[in-house]
Motif scaffolding. Sequence first.
Motif, PDB file in Angstrom:
ATOM      1  N   TRP A 172       0.479  -0.706   0.070  1.00  0.00           N
ATOM      2  CA  TRP A 172      -0.108  -0.380  -0.459  1.00  0.00           C
ATOM      3  C   TRP A 172       1.305   1.433  -0.068  1.00  0.00           C
ATOM      4  CZ3 TRP A 172      -3.629  -1.667   4.191  1.00  0.00           C
ATOM      5  CH2 TRP A 172      -4.827  -3.065   3.817  1.00  0.00           C
ATOM      6  N   TYR A 232       0.601   5.645  -0.582  1.00  0.00           N
ATOM      7  CA  TYR A 232       0.059   6.813  -0.109  1.00  0.00           C
ATOM      8  C   TYR A 232       0.697   8.194   0.069  1.00  0.00           C
ATOM      9  CZ  TYR A 232       3.077   6.344   4.250  1.00  0.00           C
ATOM     10  OH  TYR A 232       3.988   7.013   4.459  1.00  0.00           O
ATOM     11  N   LEU A 259      -9.681   2.144   0.301  1.00  0.00           N
ATOM     12  CA  LEU A 259      -8.378   1.490   0.123  1.00  0.00           C
ATOM     13  C   LEU A 259      -8.724   1.407  -0.953  1.00  0.00           C
ATOM     14  CD1 LEU A 259      -5.810   0.323   0.079  1.00  0.00           C
ATOM     15  CD2 LEU A 259      -6.594  -1.706   1.308  1.00  0.00           C
ATOM     16  N   LEU A 271      -4.588   6.250  -0.184  1.00  0.00           N
ATOM     17  CA  LEU A 271      -4.316   4.846   0.270  1.00  0.00           C
ATOM     18  C   LEU A 271      -4.463   4.074  -1.437  1.00  0.00           C
ATOM     19  CD1 LEU A 271      -2.348   3.578   2.458  1.00  0.00           C
ATOM     20  CD2 LEU A 271      -4.593   2.593   3.195  1.00  0.00           C
TER      21      LEU A 271
END
Length: 314
Positions: A121, A123, A158, A206
């Motif tokens: 992930w 960001y 997400l 995200l």
Amino acid sequence: MNFSFKRSLIAATIVTSAMVASQVTIADVPESKDPIKIAVNEWTGQHLSANITAELLKKKGYNVELVTAGGLSQLTAIAQGEIHLNPELWDNSITDAYTNAVASGDILVRGSLGLKPQEGWIYPKYMKEKCPGLPNYQALYDCAQSFANAETYPKGRLITYPADWGTRSKDVVASIDLPFVAVAGGSEGAMVAELKSALAAKEPILMMFWQPHWLFAEIDVDWVTWNPIEGECVEETQNRNTACGFAQANAVKIESKMVAQKWPEASELFKKIKISNEEQNRMILAVDQKKRPLSEVVDEWMIQNKSKWSEWVK
């Protein structure tokens, strides 16, 4: 037998042997004129790997066909011999169809492509101000609302891989009870566009993503970090306190068992093919951002790496 006649006989034998050897070479490679079908998946890096593989097989005289194939459906097709090769399968995006086919010998793993993949992930760095504690995943429990939109509030949003790529992020969210809604991205292009849009507006985002990818040469982002573990990280059996994130990916080359039987020289060549992160990143940047034709970029790779692939083709 006089010497002159003997010498003539030897010379004739050599010429005949050379002709036979030449005929065997021509007859044996390619061993069949049937097309070797190479899977083409959804992302640019794999398009490049597939097309480079196709060009290398053509150099050895093979008939080649590129076949558009879904990430999951291709595995059954390869196991059944309907598609023959995939030079870039990320082996942590697989299902029982793959592991069972490998166990039965219907799919053969032909080593690593040479890439060093990373998935997880990502960001924007500015999100650290809104979510103290990042990059550790535990911070996401306390600041889920900072990543929310109107559809997911109060849970965070997400963005995951397209639905056809599997449910790994969704599995992690569910197993560790993370207050986020997993929303499948429409495609690689749609995910990149959404990330760029968020960065331009400094909005929260995200997203599940991977490298190698040209994105990391142009965009400054961070990765969520997880607990280190010994052994394999199993995404769907984690818990909040010991979450390890995602299994270590390997970009492997796979082929149907029929390739070694029908085109053994092609199978041997396939084993040798290697592409590095740096090579692929440059090519992806050229195709996706500089809008150069993929065929032109592949031809350029072939020219620049002739000394390397010439040895493979031998």
